[in-house]
Scaffold this active site. Structure first.
Site, PDB file in Angstrom:
ATOM      1  N   TYR A 146       0.834  -1.211   0.000  1.00 42.82           N
ATOM      2  CA  TYR A 146       0.000   0.000   0.000  1.00 42.82           C
ATOM      3  C   TYR A 146       0.869   1.261   0.000  1.00 42.82           C
ATOM      4  CZ  TYR A 146      -3.102   3.433   2.470  1.00 42.82           C
ATOM      5  OH  TYR A 146      -3.821   4.533   2.878  1.00 42.82           O
ATOM      6  N   LYS A 196       1.203   4.032  -2.993  1.00 44.82           N
ATOM      7  CA  LYS A 196       0.871   5.440  -2.710  1.00 44.82           C
ATOM      8  C   LYS A 196       2.084   6.337  -2.991  1.00 44.82           C
ATOM      9  CE  LYS A 196      -3.321   5.799  -0.467  1.00 44.82           C
ATOM     10  NZ  LYS A 196      -4.524   6.347  -1.111  1.00 44.82           N
TER      11      LYS A 196
HETATM   12  N1  LIG Z   1      -8.897   7.487   7.290  1.00 50.87           N
HETATM   13  C1  LIG Z   1      -7.616   7.782   7.400  1.00 50.87           C
HETATM   14  O1  LIG Z   1      -7.138   8.139   8.465  1.00 50.87           O
HETATM   15  C2  LIG Z   1      -6.709   7.731   6.216  1.00 50.87           C
HETATM   16  C3  LIG Z   1      -5.360   7.747   6.498  1.00 50.87           C
HETATM   17  C4  LIG Z   1      -4.442   7.751   5.456  1.00 50.87           C
HETATM   18  C5  LIG Z   1      -4.878   7.765   4.156  1.00 50.87           C
HETATM   19  N2  LIG Z   1      -6.206   7.762   3.892  1.00 50.87           N
HETATM   20  C6  LIG Z   1      -6.580   7.794   2.477  1.00 50.87           C
HETATM   21  O2  LIG Z   1      -7.749   8.594   2.311  1.00 50.87           O
HETATM   22  C7  LIG Z   1      -8.605   8.030   1.318  1.00 50.87           C
HETATM   23  C8  LIG Z   1     -10.000   7.805   1.888  1.00 50.87           C
HETATM   24  O3  LIG Z   1      -9.919   7.017   3.053  1.00 50.87           O
HETATM   25  P1  LIG Z   1     -11.194   6.577   3.912  1.00 50.87           P
HETATM   26  O4  LIG Z   1     -10.706   6.385   5.294  1.00 50.87           O
HETATM   27  O5  LIG Z   1     -12.324   7.497   3.646  1.00 50.87           O
HETATM   28  O6  LIG Z   1     -11.465   5.139   3.274  1.00 50.87           O
HETATM   29  P2  LIG Z   1     -12.843   4.442   2.837  1.00 50.87           P
HETATM   30  O7  LIG Z   1     -12.531   3.045   2.504  1.00 50.87           O
HETATM   31  O8  LIG Z   1     -13.882   4.697   3.870  1.00 50.87           O
HETATM   32  O9  LIG Z   1     -13.247   5.247   1.511  1.00 50.87           O
HETATM   33  C9  LIG Z   1     -12.769   4.944   0.237  1.00 50.87           C
HETATM   34  C10 LIG Z   1     -13.958   4.953  -0.714  1.00 50.87           C
HETATM   35  O10 LIG Z   1     -13.474   4.752  -2.039  1.00 50.87           O
HETATM   36  C11 LIG Z   1     -14.392   3.921  -2.712  1.00 50.87           C
HETATM   37  N3  LIG Z   1     -13.706   3.229  -3.816  1.00 50.87           N
HETATM   38  C12 LIG Z   1     -12.646   2.385  -3.710  1.00 50.87           C
HETATM   39  N4  LIG Z   1     -12.318   1.923  -4.926  1.00 50.87           N
HETATM   40  C13 LIG Z   1     -13.186   2.473  -5.816  1.00 50.87           C
HETATM   41  C14 LIG Z   1     -13.352   2.361  -7.211  1.00 50.87           C
HETATM   42  N5  LIG Z   1     -12.568   1.558  -7.941  1.00 50.87           N
HETATM   43  N6  LIG Z   1     -14.334   3.070  -7.808  1.00 50.87           N
HETATM   44  C15 LIG Z   1     -15.149   3.867  -7.079  1.00 50.87           C
HETATM   45  N7  LIG Z   1     -15.037   4.012  -5.742  1.00 50.87           N
HETATM   46  C16 LIG Z   1     -14.067   3.320  -5.115  1.00 50.87           C
HETATM   47  C17 LIG Z   1     -14.872   2.930  -1.658  1.00 50.87           C
HETATM   48  O11 LIG Z   1     -16.111   2.340  -2.021  1.00 50.87           O
HETATM   49  C18 LIG Z   1     -14.960   3.831  -0.428  1.00 50.87           C
HETATM   50  O12 LIG Z   1     -16.265   4.341  -0.273  1.00 50.87           O
HETATM   51  C19 LIG Z   1      -7.897   6.770   0.836  1.00 50.87           C
HETATM   52  O13 LIG Z   1      -7.175   7.074  -0.326  1.00 50.87           O
HETATM   53  C20 LIG Z   1      -6.930   6.416   1.951  1.00 50.87           C
HETATM   54  O14 LIG Z   1      -5.805   5.728   1.484  1.00 50.87           O
HETATM   55  C21 LIG Z   1      -7.126   7.713   4.891  1.00 50.87           C
HETATM   56  O1  LIG Z   2      -4.908   5.915   9.165  1.00 53.35           O
HETATM   57  C1  LIG Z   2      -3.800   6.178   8.643  1.00 53.35           C
HETATM   58  O2  LIG Z   2      -3.185   7.204   8.867  1.00 53.35           O
HETATM   59  C2  LIG Z   2      -3.164   5.161   7.724  1.00 53.35           C
HETATM   60  O3  LIG Z   2      -2.772   4.118   8.522  1.00 53.35           O
HETATM   61  C3  LIG Z   2      -3.543   2.973   8.637  1.00 53.35           C
HETATM   62  O4  LIG Z   2      -2.625   2.051   9.154  1.00 53.35           O
HETATM   63  P1  LIG Z   2      -2.552   1.712  10.683  1.00 53.35           P
HETATM   64  O5  LIG Z   2      -2.521   2.909  11.545  1.00 53.35           O
HETATM   65  O6  LIG Z   2      -1.433   0.748  10.876  1.00 53.35           O
HETATM   66  O7  LIG Z   2      -3.910   0.905  10.796  1.00 53.35           O
HETATM   67  P2  LIG Z   2      -4.903   0.592  11.972  1.00 53.35           P
HETATM   68  O8  LIG Z   2      -5.748  -0.554  11.562  1.00 53.35           O
HETATM   69  O9  LIG Z   2      -5.618   1.799  12.380  1.00 53.35           O
HETATM   70  O10 LIG Z   2      -3.939   0.028  13.143  1.00 53.35           O
HETATM   71  C4  LIG Z   2      -3.247   0.828  14.052  1.00 53.35           C
HETATM   72  C5  LIG Z   2      -2.422  -0.055  14.973  1.00 53.35           C
HETATM   73  O11 LIG Z   2      -3.307  -0.833  15.780  1.00 53.35           O
HETATM   74  C6  LIG Z   2      -2.944  -2.217  15.736  1.00 53.35           C
HETATM   75  N1  LIG Z   2      -4.213  -2.999  15.920  1.00 53.35           N
HETATM   76  C7  LIG Z   2      -5.202  -2.956  14.983  1.00 53.35           C
HETATM   77  C8  LIG Z   2      -6.399  -3.619  15.195  1.00 53.35           C
HETATM   78  C9  LIG Z   2      -6.581  -4.376  16.382  1.00 53.35           C
HETATM   79  O12 LIG Z   2      -7.637  -5.005  16.639  1.00 53.35           O
HETATM   80  N2  LIG Z   2      -5.564  -4.402  17.281  1.00 53.35           N
HETATM   81  C10 LIG Z   2      -4.383  -3.747  17.090  1.00 53.35           C
HETATM   82  O13 LIG Z   2      -3.478  -3.813  17.953  1.00 53.35           O
HETATM   83  C11 LIG Z   2      -2.230  -2.395  14.406  1.00 53.35           C
HETATM   84  O14 LIG Z   2      -1.369  -3.505  14.436  1.00 53.35           O
HETATM   85  C12 LIG Z   2      -1.490  -1.068  14.302  1.00 53.35           C
HETATM   86  O15 LIG Z   2      -0.304  -1.143  15.057  1.00 53.35           O
HETATM   87  C13 LIG Z   2      -4.045   2.477   7.294  1.00 53.35           C
HETATM   88  O16 LIG Z   2      -2.973   1.984   6.534  1.00 53.35           O
HETATM   89  C14 LIG Z   2      -4.672   3.535   6.472  1.00 53.35           C
HETATM   90  O17 LIG Z   2      -6.032   3.697   6.705  1.00 53.35           O
HETATM   91  C15 LIG Z   2      -4.034   4.858   6.527  1.00 53.35           C
HETATM   92  O18 LIG Z   2      -3.325   5.052   5.327  1.00 53.35           O
END
Ligand SMILES: NC(=O)c1ccc[n+]([C@@H]2O[C@H](COP(=O)([O-])OP(=O)(O)OC[C@H]3O[C@@H](n4cnc5c(N)ncnc54)[C@H](O)[C@@H]3O)[C@@H](O)[C@H]2O)c1
Ligand SMILES: O=C(O)[C@H]1O[C@H](OP(=O)(O)OP(=O)(O)OC[C@H]2O[C@@H](n3ccc(=O)[nH]c3=O)[C@H](O)[C@@H]2O)[C@H](O)[C@@H](O)[C@@H]1O
EC number: 4.1.1.35
Length: 386
Positions: A182, A186
């Site tokens: 991933y 990215k």
């Molecule tokens: N939530 C976080 O803290 C976090 C952290 C780091 C990066 N991001 C990035 O931010 C973005 C959004 O994250 P999120 O947390 O909202 O995730 P999410 O999974 O809730 O949202 C992603 C959305 O994209 C849609 N999608 C995926 N593939 C698709 C496709 N081929 N066509 C149309 N729609 C599609 C999914 O259906 C989903 O609704 C992602 O790119 C993710 O990598 C999020």
């Molecule tokens: O949110 C972000 O900024 C990014 O990081 C996340 O990665 P990560 O933080 O590792 O994912 P989480 O599932 O939120 O896990 C956080 C930590 O909790 C731990 N974990 C997770 C789930 C659980 O049940 N128990 C547990 O100990 C994981 O091993 C990890 O160390 C995801 O990769 C993405 O959504 C995003 O790009």
């Protein structure tokens, strides 16, 4: 609506935004913000719309006509270019972004985060459209400090762990550690966007979210997602709390994260949308360096907060250790520590996060309890009732 002005005091003109992945966690909050506080129009693209249904129906909503849902998969849909052309700005959120997928579905992960994003970048560049692309803090990978001896005093020196957009290296594990599929995909799409900017003049902004959390994040297994599914940590721990099960700490829960409230983070995205001159050409960390905890501390805090908001006592042993191999399978690896440097976003957009970890967990777990507690009770009661 009173005239809204940008950070330089200029009136903000209403624009049309093509938001890809609008039906996800971040997209749903961004759509809500744009509908309730701005005059902008949104073309909302996704394969799902459950999380934005409340914004689409009924037709009598004050923003009716300003948000239009297009159900499409960007992998194979010829409408994509036309929709990008109709908009002034494209925001790409679409991705596979749950760590449980990175080592078990690495091909889907790489295709989703790199290959599927390529046409979006190309159409924006060819049609001179601005692009805000969602990357991740995972592009930093591991900290330099994690390679120092455990007892090295340098581990306390921020130079060895604070993550800076323009100077920190990207440090991933070996290829068999497929967790990094991933982050690597990215990183490559970031480099491609940056190159389109440099060679072809693409106007872009790259966002690196640092663990944004809040209501509507992912799913609760067996309720609004697959029973065997493994969402991100907020939803995993919420699920355990709702079911009165111990929270599972992967490899002892020693990894560190900084969590930011989704509503704070969305303020930063709105500033990027409405201040293109200040945001174009930049990569922005968006996180809350003041909310750092180990995953173990997060579990302990969530346990306390959940007891408060649900009125239900906590378990005597609220956590249990589990190996990463058992929890995620072969090829998992982890980021050790994630502190965002905030210099660039502060300077360009004057943005600062506001909400403490306790407060954001309190509002989020109140939402989780209100939304899911009854459904969980029913699902647990079902087998004995039949
Ligand atoms: N939530 C976080 O803290 C976090 C952290 C780091 C990066 N991001 C990035 O931010 C973005 C959004 O994250 P999120 O947390 O909202 O995730 P999410 O999974 O809730 O949202 C992603 C959305 O994209 C849609 N999608 C995926 N593939 C698709 C496709 N081929 N066509 C149309 N729609 C599609 C999914 O259906 C989903 O609704 C992602 O790119 C993710 O990598 C999020
Ligand atoms: O949110 C972000 O900024 C990014 O990081 C996340 O990665 P990560 O933080 O590792 O994912 P989480 O599932 O939120 O896990 C956080 C930590 O909790 C731990 N974990 C997770 C789930 C659980 O049940 N128990 C547990 O100990 C994981 O091993 C990890 O160390 C995801 O990769 C993405 O959504 C995003 O790009």
């Amino acid at each position: 609506m009173a005239t809204r002005t940008d950070l330089d005091g200029r009136p903000i003109k209403p624009i049309t935004i093509c938001m890809i992945g609008a039906g996800g966690f971040i997209g749903s909050h961004l759509c809500e913000k744009l509908m309730s506080e701005t005059p902008h129009k949104v073309l909302a693209l996704d394969v799902y719309n459950d999380k934005i249904k409340h914004l689409l129906e009924p037709d009598s909503l004050p923003w009716a006509g300003r948000i239009q849902f297009h159900r499409l998969n960007i992998k194979h849909d010829s409408r994509l270019e036309g929709l990008i052309k109709m908009a002034d700005l494209t925001i790409n959120l679409a991705a596979i972004c749950t760590p449980a997928d990175y080592n078990t579905r690495p091909l889907d992960t790489i295709y989703s985060n790199f290959i599927d994003a390529l046409p979006v970048v190309k159409y924006c560049s060819e049609n001179n459209k601005r692009l805000i692309h969602f990357s991740t803090c995972e592009v930093y990978g591991k900290t330099i400090g994690s390679f120092l001896p455990k007892d090295s005093p340098l581990r306390q020196d921020p130079a060895y762990y604070v993550l800076k957009e323009d100077t920190s290296p990207c440090i991933f594990g070996s290829i068999e550690k497929q967790r990094w599929s991933y982050a690597c995909a990215k990183q490559l799409i970031e480099r491609l966007i940056y190159a389109e900017g440099a060679e072809n003049g693409l106007e872009f902004t790259i966002v690196r979210p640092f663990n944004w959390i809040g209501p509507r994040m992912d799913f609760i297994p067996g309720i609004d997602g697959p029973s065997e599914g493994v969402p991100r940590v907020l939803a995993c721990f919420s699920n355990n709390l709702l079911r009165h099960e111990p929270l599972k700490l992967v490899d002892g829960g020693q990894s560190q994260r900084t969590f930011v409230y989704i509503k704070d983070a969305i303020e930063a995205v709105l500033l990027m949308i409405e201040n293109p001159d200040r945001a174009n050409g930049h990569i922005f960390n968006v996180g809350n360096p003041n909310n750092e905890v180990t995953v173990r501390q997060l579990a302990e805090m969530m346990t306390k907060v959940y007891a408060k908001v649900s009125g239900e006592p906590s378990l005597d042993s609220p956590t249990v250790d589990i190996s990463s191999k058992e929890f995620y399978g072969e090829g998992y690896d982890d980021s050790d520590k994630r502190i965002p440097d905030m210099t660039i976003i502060n300077k360009q957009l004057g943005w600062n996060p506001k909400t403490s970890l306790w407060d954001l967990l309190e509002s989020t777990l109140t939402y989780q309890h209100r939304t899911y507690a009854e459904a969980i009770k029913k699902s647990i009661a079902k087998p004995t009732a039949s």
